[in-house]
Design a protein around this motif. Structure first.
Motif, mmCIF file in Angstrom:
data_model
loop_
_atom_site.group_PDB
_atom_site.id
_atom_site.type_symbol
_atom_site.label_atom_id
_atom_site.label_comp_id
_atom_site.label_asym_id
_atom_site.label_seq_id
_atom_site.Cartn_x
_atom_site.Cartn_y
_atom_site.Cartn_z
ATOM 1 N N MET A 1 0.842 -1.192 0.000
ATOM 2 C CA MET A 1 0.000 0.000 0.000
ATOM 3 C C MET A 1 0.881 1.247 0.000
ATOM 4 N N ALA A 2 0.702 2.093 -0.962
ATOM 5 C CA ALA A 2 1.515 3.309 -1.062
ATOM 6 C C ALA A 2 1.045 4.338 -0.039
ATOM 7 N N GLU A 3 2.031 4.967 0.604
ATOM 8 C CA GLU A 3 1.687 6.006 1.589
ATOM 9 C C GLU A 3 1.346 7.287 0.849
ATOM 10 N N SER A 4 0.207 7.870 1.161
ATOM 11 C CA SER A 4 -0.145 9.126 0.505
ATOM 12 C C SER A 4 0.266 10.295 1.395
ATOM 13 N N LYS A 5 0.902 11.268 0.764
ATOM 14 C CA LYS A 5 1.298 12.466 1.505
ATOM 15 C C LYS A 5 0.098 13.384 1.627
ATOM 16 N N PRO A 6 -0.028 14.067 2.755
ATOM 17 C CA PRO A 6 -1.144 15.012 2.869
ATOM 18 C C PRO A 6 -1.003 16.118 1.828
ATOM 19 N N ALA A 7 -2.109 16.531 1.281
ATOM 20 C CA ALA A 7 -2.090 17.582 0.257
ATOM 21 C C ALA A 7 -1.594 18.886 0.866
ATOM 22 N N MET A 8 -0.762 19.563 0.122
ATOM 23 C CA MET A 8 -0.270 20.861 0.596
ATOM 24 C C MET A 8 -1.431 21.851 0.537
ATOM 25 N N ARG A 9 -1.654 22.513 1.659
ATOM 26 C CA ARG A 9 -2.739 23.498 1.681
ATOM 27 C C ARG A 9 -2.187 24.854 1.295
ATOM 28 N N LYS A 10 -2.976 25.607 0.562
ATOM 29 C CA LYS A 10 -2.588 26.977 0.250
ATOM 30 C C LYS A 10 -2.682 27.788 1.536
ATOM 31 N N PRO A 11 -1.665 28.609 1.806
ATOM 32 C CA PRO A 11 -1.734 29.385 3.041
ATOM 33 C C PRO A 11 -2.886 30.386 3.007
ATOM 34 N N VAL A 12 -3.529 30.545 4.135
ATOM 35 C CA VAL A 12 -4.605 31.524 4.251
ATOM 36 C C VAL A 12 -3.990 32.779 4.864
ATOM 37 N N PHE A 13 -4.092 33.885 4.163
ATOM 38 C CA PHE A 13 -3.495 35.124 4.659
ATOM 39 C C PHE A 13 -4.531 35.928 5.438
ATOM 40 N N THR A 14 -4.106 36.463 6.570
ATOM 41 C CA THR A 14 -4.995 37.277 7.386
ATOM 42 C C THR A 14 -4.478 38.712 7.387
ATOM 43 N N LYS A 15 -5.277 39.591 7.953
ATOM 44 C CA LYS A 15 -4.909 41.002 8.036
ATOM 45 C C LYS A 15 -4.513 41.337 9.471
ATOM 46 N N VAL A 16 -3.739 42.415 9.622
ATOM 47 C CA VAL A 16 -3.256 42.823 10.940
ATOM 48 C C VAL A 16 -4.411 43.044 11.921
ATOM 49 N N ASP A 17 -5.513 43.652 11.456
ATOM 50 C CA ASP A 17 -6.599 43.956 12.398
ATOM 51 C C ASP A 17 -7.339 42.711 12.880
ATOM 52 N N GLN A 18 -6.982 41.524 12.377
ATOM 53 C CA GLN A 18 -7.606 40.295 12.847
ATOM 54 C C GLN A 18 -6.774 39.592 13.928
ATOM 55 N N MET A 19 -5.636 40.179 14.288
ATOM 56 C CA MET A 19 -4.776 39.570 15.303
ATOM 57 C C MET A 19 -5.450 39.633 16.677
ATOM 58 N N ARG A 20 -5.345 38.551 17.444
ATOM 59 C CA ARG A 20 -5.913 38.483 18.788
ATOM 60 C C ARG A 20 -4.879 37.890 19.733
ATOM 61 N N PRO A 21 -4.929 38.248 21.023
ATOM 62 C CA PRO A 21 -3.954 37.700 21.982
ATOM 63 C C PRO A 21 -3.982 36.169 21.998
ATOM 64 N N GLY A 22 -2.793 35.581 22.123
ATOM 65 C CA GLY A 22 -2.691 34.145 22.297
ATOM 66 C C GLY A 22 -2.961 33.313 21.058
ATOM 67 N N THR A 23 -2.974 33.929 19.880
ATOM 68 C CA THR A 23 -3.237 33.160 18.662
ATOM 69 C C THR A 23 -1.929 32.922 17.915
ATOM 70 N N ASN A 24 -1.948 31.934 17.020
ATOM 71 C CA ASN A 24 -0.744 31.660 16.235
ATOM 72 C C ASN A 24 -1.129 31.101 14.880
ATOM 73 N N GLY A 25 -0.121 30.800 14.064
ATOM 74 C CA GLY A 25 -0.368 30.258 12.740
ATOM 75 C C GLY A 25 -0.808 31.298 11.731
ATOM 76 N N HIS A 26 -0.445 32.555 11.957
ATOM 77 C CA HIS A 26 -0.871 33.633 11.053
ATOM 78 C C HIS A 26 0.085 33.756 9.865
ATOM 79 N N ASN A 27 -0.477 33.993 8.685
ATOM 80 C CA ASN A 27 0.295 34.327 7.492
ATOM 81 C C ASN A 27 -0.117 35.735 7.096
ATOM 82 N N LEU A 28 0.863 36.616 6.987
ATOM 83 C CA LEU A 28 0.553 38.014 6.680
ATOM 84 C C LEU A 28 1.524 38.568 5.649
ATOM 85 N N VAL A 29 1.062 39.564 4.903
ATOM 86 C CA VAL A 29 1.944 40.359 4.061
ATOM 87 C C VAL A 29 1.958 41.736 4.699
ATOM 88 N N VAL A 30 3.140 42.184 5.128
ATOM 89 C CA VAL A 30 3.241 43.464 5.841
ATOM 90 C C VAL A 30 4.373 44.313 5.270
#
Length: 135
Positions: A1-30
């Motif tokens: 059985m061939a091992e399937s690699k998880p599909a690469m997800r396109k990064p979801v970009f957020t905006k600065v005004d959506q930042m909240r305390p204690g969050t992570n995993g943000h992709n931004l263009v600044v």
């Protein structure tokens, strides 16, 4: 059985005004508005390890600005006017206010200049948060 690699997800970009305390995993263009070295020190024993550098840079997009804490080689990317892609960035709290940071699990890369104007009258690092213990 061939091992399937998880599909690469396109990064979801957020905006600065959506930042909240204690969050992570943000992709931004600044854009870097300004940068200020806050700590630069060599090792006290003169060992041949690299010196430690920390800079605070005001970065932002068309929705607001936030202070970004850069460390060591990240400091070199924080040039005024530079456009950066922050991948897997997180929010650290410092004296009750938010700071954006990219640790070893994230990445900072320089990119083509963008045409947005930074909204500099909405600095999220000026908002003070209070830690409330839930009963």
């Amino acid at each position: 059985m061939a091992e399937s690699k998880p599909a690469m997800r396109k990064p979801v970009f957020t905006k600065v005004d959506q930042m909240r305390p204690g969050t992570n995993g943000h992709n931004l263009v600044v854009k870097v508005v300004s940068s200020n070295m806050v700590l630069q020190k060599a090792r006290p024993d003169g060992a041949p390890v690299r010196p430690m550098r920390i800079a605070e840079s005001l970065v932002g997009d068309e929705t607001g600005t936030i202070l970004f804490t850069s460390r060591n080689e990240q400091v070199d990317l924080m040039k005024e006017g530079a456009t950066l892609i922050l991948r897997n960035a997180k929010i650290d709290m410092f004296k009750g206010s938010m700071r954006l940071a990219v640790d070893k699990w994230g990445r900072i890369e320089e990119t083509e200049p963008t045409d947005f104007n930074v909204k500099d009258d909405n600095n999220l690092s000026l908002i003070e948060y209070e830690l409330v213990n839930a009963a």
